[in-house]
Design a protein around this motif. Sequence first.
Motif, PDB file in Angstrom:
ATOM      1  N   ARG A  77       0.829  -1.201   0.000  1.00 33.33           N
ATOM      2  CA  ARG A  77       0.000   0.000   0.000  1.00 33.33           C
ATOM      3  C   ARG A  77       0.867   1.258   0.000  1.00 33.33           C
ATOM      4  O   ARG A  77       0.578   2.244  -0.688  1.00 33.33           O
ATOM      5  CB  ARG A  77      -0.924   0.035   1.213  1.00 33.33           C
ATOM      6  N   GLN A  78       1.919   1.236   0.783  1.00 27.78           N
ATOM      7  CA  GLN A  78       2.798   2.393   0.829  1.00 27.78           C
ATOM      8  C   GLN A  78       3.450   2.652  -0.529  1.00 27.78           C
ATOM      9  O   GLN A  78       3.543   3.787  -0.978  1.00 27.78           O
ATOM     10  CB  GLN A  78       3.893   2.175   1.886  1.00 27.78           C
ATOM     11  N   ALA A  79       3.881   1.566  -1.140  1.00 31.06           N
ATOM     12  CA  ALA A  79       4.531   1.715  -2.442  1.00 31.06           C
ATOM     13  C   ALA A  79       3.540   2.282  -3.459  1.00 31.06           C
ATOM     14  O   ALA A  79       3.872   3.157  -4.265  1.00 31.06           O
ATOM     15  CB  ALA A  79       5.075   0.379  -2.915  1.00 31.06           C
ATOM     16  N   ARG A  80       2.315   1.819  -3.409  1.00 34.12           N
ATOM     17  CA  ARG A  80       1.297   2.352  -4.309  1.00 34.12           C
ATOM     18  C   ARG A  80       1.072   3.835  -4.039  1.00 34.12           C
ATOM     19  O   ARG A  80       0.896   4.629  -4.954  1.00 34.12           O
ATOM     20  CB  ARG A  80      -0.039   1.602  -4.134  1.00 34.12           C
ATOM     21  N   ALA A  81       1.077   4.181  -2.763  1.00 32.46           N
ATOM     22  CA  ALA A  81       0.850   5.580  -2.405  1.00 32.46           C
ATOM     23  C   ALA A  81       1.956   6.464  -2.970  1.00 32.46           C
ATOM     24  O   ALA A  81       1.757   7.654  -3.202  1.00 32.46           O
ATOM     25  CB  ALA A  81       0.761   5.727  -0.898  1.00 32.46           C
ATOM     26  N   LEU A  82       3.114   5.874  -3.189  1.00 31.20           N
ATOM     27  CA  LEU A  82       4.209   6.652  -3.781  1.00 31.20           C
ATOM     28  C   LEU A  82       4.204   6.548  -5.297  1.00 31.20           C
ATOM     29  O   LEU A  82       5.110   7.025  -5.960  1.00 31.20           O
ATOM     30  CB  LEU A  82       5.544   6.186  -3.201  1.00 31.20           C
ATOM     31  N   GLY A  83       3.200   5.882  -5.816  1.00 29.25           N
ATOM     32  CA  GLY A  83       3.022   5.850  -7.253  1.00 29.25           C
ATOM     33  C   GLY A  83       3.751   4.740  -7.989  1.00 29.25           C
ATOM     34  O   GLY A  83       3.776   4.733  -9.220  1.00 29.25           O
ATOM     35  N   PHE A  84       4.330   3.807  -7.271  1.00 36.41           N
ATOM     36  CA  PHE A  84       5.013   2.700  -7.945  1.00 36.41           C
ATOM     37  C   PHE A  84       3.997   1.810  -8.632  1.00 36.41           C
ATOM     38  O   PHE A  84       2.896   1.599  -8.128  1.00 36.41           O
ATOM     39  CB  PHE A  84       5.813   1.866  -6.940  1.00 36.41           C
TER      40      PHE A  84
END
Lengths: 163, 163
Positions: free
Chosen positions: A56-63
């Motif tokens: 989820r964190q990675a998605r939040a950073l747009g990865f």
Amino acid sequence: MEQPFFNIGSAADASGVSAKMIRHYEEIGLIPKAKRADSGYRVYSGHEVHELRFIRQARALGFSTKQIAELLKLWRDQRRPSARVKQLALEHVRELDEKIAELRAMKATLEHLAKHCHGDERPDCPILDELAAPKSTHSRHHHTDTAKPRRPSVLSRKPKRTF
Amino acid sequence: MEQPFFNIGSAADASGVSAKMIRHYEEIGLIPKAKRADSGYRVYSGHEVHELRFIRQARALGFSTKQIAELLKLWRDQRRPSARVKQLALEHVRELDEKIAELRAMKATLEHLAKHCHGDERPDCPILDELAAPKSTHSRHHHTDTAKPRRPSVLSRKPKRTF
DNA sequence: CATAAACCTTCCTATCATGGGAGGGAAAAG
DNA sequence: CTTTTCCCTCCCATGATAGGAAGGTTTATG
């Protein structure tokens, strides 16, 4: 306080990833297939929830999903070189830069046009004019009239009966 | 010089909109159904090609299909109030601003993390650390641990036989 | 003129990340 | 036990775009 096991709903609440997406991530192989209880319910450990949180964190950073797959691999690998992680991050920063530049160019063009639009009852409008007859657009490679050698489009001479 | 009629390929070349997308726009009703020649081929007039060009320009400025439908309607309406056009444009500028802000926040976070990452052989990496245990993220509404009152997830007590 | 090349048609599939819902079974709460 | 909540799988939708297959049409070339 730390629950050792979660069903998909609790895992979703605890990780911030929706149940739908958890199943999806499993399906596309981003996370391994979850263990199942007798009932058929998926069962998650605290560790797995932690991984979901990571995602989820990675998605939040747009990865992207692909990038996250890489990041997860590195995260799991105790002997990863931090250089690789940094490389991935900086690559993504570059992607972000490109998108930002693109959006800003659009914004600049629109603001410029809007500034010159009366914005009243009158119909004349430079915004529509620009859309209709692009002159000073920011679009890098507008191949306007770069028609490849296409057969003279016979239609221009014998449009026949258009039923 | 101005061809009076175009088949879909020439129209695509002349407008910058791919043939695929022209058919698509017709299908979703963004443009009216094209007339057909005897052969079944779609036939476009210079005017219709001009509309396609308009659409392409609007897309290049990031307008959504729905917004373009509105813009087209206004363009066709000789008595449109320019205020409406300006309003649409400025709304879109606002959307662009939001996206830009989002991307820039991601970029800032990533750059910050990358700056503190050695980027060498060593495995310790603040980027992975942040993804694993989000602390100072920019994400506005990270409901980390905002688990709604969910039934104590019995799985935490009777994980049964996980087959 | 015959044939090949280029073009068109429709229909299906995919991408990417996400969500909605139906139909039906399982678990927790009353 | 009954009701409510949750889970399961499967299918469909979004938005903009592209790829391809199978088959018909048009144009160019021999």
